[in-house]
Design an enzyme around this catalytic site. Structure first.
Site, PDB file in Angstrom:
ATOM      1  N   HIS A 219       0.804  -1.218   0.000  1.00 53.18           N
ATOM      2  CA  HIS A 219       0.000   0.000   0.000  1.00 53.18           C
ATOM      3  C   HIS A 219       0.840   1.272   0.000  1.00 53.18           C
ATOM      4  CE1 HIS A 219      -3.337  -2.762   1.110  1.00 53.18           C
ATOM      5  NE2 HIS A 219      -3.922  -1.999   0.230  1.00 53.18           N
TER       6      HIS A 219
ATOM      7  N   ARG B 200     -14.958   3.983  -3.442  1.00 54.79           N
ATOM      8  CA  ARG B 200     -14.930   2.706  -2.719  1.00 54.79           C
ATOM      9  C   ARG B 200     -15.161   2.998  -1.239  1.00 54.79           C
ATOM     10  NH1 ARG B 200      -9.577  -0.834  -3.107  1.00 54.79           N
ATOM     11  NH2 ARG B 200      -8.753   0.787  -1.737  1.00 54.79           N
TER      12      ARG B 200
ATOM     13  N   ARG C 103     -10.116   5.928  -3.323  1.00 58.65           N
ATOM     14  CA  ARG C 103      -9.866   5.174  -2.086  1.00 58.65           C
ATOM     15  C   ARG C 103     -10.215   6.051  -0.882  1.00 58.65           C
ATOM     16  NH1 ARG C 103      -5.018   4.325  -5.200  1.00 58.65           N
ATOM     17  NH2 ARG C 103      -4.819   2.167  -5.925  1.00 58.65           N
TER      18      ARG C 103
ATOM     19  N   ASP D 173      -5.215  -7.605  -5.161  1.00 60.92           N
ATOM     20  CA  ASP D 173      -5.632  -8.613  -4.179  1.00 60.92           C
ATOM     21  C   ASP D 173      -6.091  -9.904  -4.849  1.00 60.92           C
ATOM     22  OD1 ASP D 173      -5.090  -7.852  -1.574  1.00 60.92           O
ATOM     23  OD2 ASP D 173      -6.832  -6.546  -1.432  1.00 60.92           O
TER      24      ASP D 173
ATOM     25  N   ARG E 165       1.271 -10.169  -0.919  1.00 60.34           N
ATOM     26  CA  ARG E 165       1.665  -9.042  -1.769  1.00 60.34           C
ATOM     27  C   ARG E 165       2.800  -8.223  -1.166  1.00 60.34           C
ATOM     28  NH1 ARG E 165      -3.739  -5.432  -1.767  1.00 60.34           N
ATOM     29  NH2 ARG E 165      -2.475  -3.836  -2.740  1.00 60.34           N
TER      30      ARG E 165
ATOM     31  N   CYS F 216      -9.103  -2.194 -11.791  1.00 55.90           N
ATOM     32  CA  CYS F 216      -8.258  -1.238 -11.072  1.00 55.90           C
ATOM     33  C   CYS F 216      -7.093  -2.012 -10.468  1.00 55.90           C
ATOM     34  CB  CYS F 216      -9.021  -0.578  -9.927  1.00 55.90           C
ATOM     35  SG  CYS F 216     -10.663  -0.003 -10.343  1.00 55.90           S
TER      36      CYS F 216
ATOM     37  N   GLU G 217     -12.255  -9.159  -5.812  1.00 53.62           N
ATOM     38  CA  GLU G 217     -10.872  -9.440  -5.438  1.00 53.62           C
ATOM     39  C   GLU G 217     -10.753 -10.734  -4.631  1.00 53.62           C
ATOM     40  OE1 GLU G 217      -9.604  -5.940  -3.261  1.00 53.62           O
ATOM     41  OE2 GLU G 217     -11.653  -5.615  -2.580  1.00 53.62           O
TER      42      GLU G 217
END
Length: 756
Positions: free
Chosen positions: A367, A510, A474, A634, A644, A681, A610
């Site tokens: 992230h 989102r 986000r 994800d 990840r 995305c 995801e």
């Protein structure tokens, strides 16, 4: 009984006086080696300084031939002095000439001396030189004499680090501390950054080296150690996902070090030899780092960074500095260098001063990298050793194209990169010329290119890039940069600003996606989880804490009054979660209607795909929502069972492999079959070669970082889509080929001159 510490204390007091007297660097060095020899009753004291060409040059001597100064040289690893520099360990010999590494330098006249004590001159574990004393008689130097010489070497290390000796260098010769060094790792975000190093967890520079009262310094040390131990115990007692798994192992290591009696004893000895508590921590830290860096055991080498972090925490305790000081006094061209960091920590830095991010760890889909990409700065990762080799203020180049950094670069390299930056600027100008041209393939098929965003700082990118809208906003980033849950009014204000900045272009919000590795420090409800990425996060969390979701939904509904509102639910696993969320939304709509609030003209609800379970209920999903967004980061993580953020696995599996592309194609096909819009995305959308693949398997809407719009549009306008679809028809479902899918796609692009 003789006070063995009195000698070192007297010597340090004398050195402090010498450091304060105005004099030329060579005169200061000559006086220092003279005083060391006199204090230790040595007939010789010599200082060798390590140059950038791995040569140790004699910079000062008392007892040897003065004409040999700046002429006598040993290569790293050559002779006793070279051996000490290479190993970063002292040598204490009663008859030096019998040692197999002994090398005779006739110009020095040292053949008459037998006993030899040499210690490395260390700073932050790096060898900067070697300090030597010698005597004619055969004797072993006492332990307190070794300690005294090591303490003195620390003072000399600061002289070297501050650049005092640079005036003594011959033309074309640099000291090792200023040596250019390059690292190669992984490119996480495109771009070139030229600037100066800002260490995310900077080493504290200790300027007050000498103490006035040893017992008072020992008391200060004990007080700070107790505070440090309590803070570690407090973190370990918290049932917080931020302190679980590997984080907990690190904290356990911290606690082990903080309570290690041997470490504390060495700190106290350094203080009683005349150092302040801060200088004692720096000296012991540097000694231990120099020893651990040569260990071959990978576990012990990993513990080295734990020890570094702990020592820095102790220094901050002693000097009364908090983490809030990190981002102060940033240069205007800051390049952050960190072992690892969270997304919220990066957002603490002022965006206008950031030119790049260097991580020793990290992965392309972590992230912090996603946030850095949204901020439009180049990012490189897996740069092992970069933190220890960098100093605050060092010039540095970050190459986000090649996945490399260049610390203290040579002028010709800096010139070459400056030209590269100018070339990229010209290329960006070409992309800007494409801004208002249609985003369609060579054979006329339109592909919507959208941007990912999360903060108000992202909004100008929408117009600048010529994107068709915001495919992923986000909302959690607003929560991550706040010190408490943002009030409904603040949320509403941000969402309204976003919609106004969009000027009628679609925006997909989102709902709050926290949990996993996106931990809010002020959210205390999180339970201990063994696998937080698979646990209580995103829609699971907000359905269990509906107050969070209700507040956000109400803010979004009010902000979107008179406009279309597109809402997307993260990490949906089963359709019942969509039904529960829709019920909460409907209640908020009825509540606002009752009080005559201005409501959206239409409300579209979507789901983020995801979680692999949705791959087996695609038709039902497409009927249950108004649109679907594929979270490729994800989804790839869960399909391939690859963390990840795990650097060992970051490049092990390729998202352009046939199995994953087949999974994505089934989603695109289901959307077309059910006439449900599908957008992707994630990392895949932002690279021209992977965006090309997405177009080939049926995606007609993709969302990416703003900087990726230009390169992806340039690729699309040269893409013969019909040929690519035929390519996939022949290759996607074929038996496993010897040539990877990525290589086949690259060859397809090369043969047709498609810029990927």
């Amino acid at each position: 009984m003789r006070d063995t510490a009195s000698g070192p204390r007297v010597l340090l007091r004398r050195l402090r006086e010498l450091m304060q007297e105005p004099m030329e660097p060579q005169d200061r060095l000559d006086r220092i080696v003279h005083d060391i020899a006199a204090n230790m009753v040595a007939e010789v004291c010599s200082l060798y300084v390590l140059r950038s060409d791995s040569v140790l040059e004699l910079y000062a001597t008392e007892g040897l031939n003065k004409n040999a100064v700046h002429l006598a040289q040993l290569r790293l690893g050559q002779g006793l002095v070279g051996t000490i520099a290479a190993s970063a360990r002292p040598l204490n010999l009663s008859n030096a000439q019998e040692h197999p590494a002994f090398a005779y330098l006739p110009e020095t006249g040292e053949e008459i001396y037998h006993s030899f004590l040499g210690v490395p001159v260390l700073r932050a574990g790096r060898t900067l030189g070697v300090l030597v004393v010698q005597n004619k008689t055969m004797r072993n130097y006492r332990e307190d004499e070794v300690e005294a010489l090591e303490t003195t070497a620390m003072v000399i290390a600061e002289m070297i680090a501050t650049g005092d000796l640079s005036r003594l260098n011959r033309t074309g010769v640099e000291l090792d501390l200023r040596r250019p060094v390059s690292f190669t790792g992984s490119a996480f975000n495109d771009g070139i950054g030229l600037g100066h190093v800002v260490l995310h967890e900077p080493r504290i520079v200790v300027t007050n080296l000498f103490n006035e009262d040893s017992e008072e310094e020992v008391r200060r040390l004990e007080t700070s150690l107790n505070s440090l131990r309590l803070s570690i115990d407090d973190m370990l007692s918290r049932r917080d996902v931020a302190f679980e798994g590997e984080h907990r192992e690190v904290l356990e290591a911290y606690r082990m070090f903080a309570n290690d009696r041997g470490w504390v004893r060495r700190l106290e000895e350094a203080i009683r030899n005349g150092l302040t508590a801060e200088a004692a921590v720096e000296k012991v830290q540097s000694d231990m780092r120099a020893r651990m860096i040569h260990m071959t055991d990978p576990y012990l080498r990993e513990r080295m960074s734990d020890f570094d972090d702990l020592a820095n925490r102790l220094l901050r305790q002693l000097m009364g500095r908090g983490p809030e000081d990190i981002a102060q006094s940033l240069p205007k061209d800051a390049i952050i260098v960190a072992r690892s960091m969270g997304a919220a920590e990066l957002l603490d830095y002022p965006r206008e001063k950031l030119r790049g991010l260097v991580l020793e760890d990290g992965a392309a889909t972590s992230h912090v990298v996603i946030v850095a990409r949204a901020m439009g700065i180049p990012v490189v990762g897996q740069m092992k050793g970069a933190v220890s080799m960098a100093e605050n203020g060092d010039p540095v180049i970050v190459d986000g194209e090649e996945g490399a950094i260049h610390l203290r670069p040579q002028p010709d390299l800096e010139t070459a990169y400056a030209e590269k930056v100018r070339f990229r600027a010209r290329r960006q100008e070409l992309y800007r010329e494409l801004r208002d041209k249609p985003s369609e393939t060579r054979d006329g098929v339109g592909i919507d290119l959208l941007i990912n965003a999360g903060l108000s700082v992202d909004l100008p990118h929408l117009a600048d890039s010529g994107a068709a809208g915001i495919g992923l906003f986000r909302t959690e980033l607003q929560f991550m940069v706040a010190s408490a849950f943002p009030r409904a009014e603040a949320q509403e204000r941000l969402y309204r600003d976003v919609l106004e900045a969009a000027h009628g272009k679609p925006v997909t919000f989102r709902t709050i996606d926290i949990g996993g590795d996106k931990v809010l420090p002020y959210f205390k409800d999180a339970e201990q989880e063994e696998n937080p990425a698979l646990g209580w996060r995103a829609i699971r969390l907000t359905l269990d804490r509906p107050g969070l979701l209700k507040t956000q939904i109400r803010a979004l509904l009010k902000a979107a009054g008179g406009r279309e509102l597109k809402l997307m639910l993260p990490m949906v696993t089963e359709l019942s979660e969509i039904a529960q969320a829709r019920e909460i939304i409907d209640k908020e709509v009825r509540h606002l209607s009752r009080f005559a609030h201005h409501l959206p003209t239409s409300l579209k609800l979507g789901a983020m795909l995801e979680v692999p379970s949705l791959l087996f209920q695609l038709d039902e999903l497409m009927k249950a929502v108004d649109f679907v967004s594929v979270g490729s980061n994800d989804l790839f993580q869960f399909v391939m069972a690859v963390d990840r953020g795990n650097t060992r696995l970051a490049d092990r599996f390729d998202p352009l492999c046939a199995p994953f592309l087949r999974a994505l194609k089934t989603i695109a096909d289901a959307g077309r079959r059910n006439r449900t819009p599908v957008t992707l995305c994630g990392e895949l959308a932002g690279k021209p070669i992977s965006a090309m693949a997405l177009a080939g398997i049926g995606f007609r809407s993709i969302s990416m970082s703003p900087a990726s719009i230009g390169p992806v549009k340039a690729m699309l306008r040269e893409l013969p889509l019909k040929e690519l679809e035929a390519f996939f028809a022949d290759n996607l479902d074929a038996p496993a080929a010897k040539v990877p899918m990525r290589a086949l796609l690259q060859a397809f692009a090369d043969d047709r001159g498609i810029p990927v």
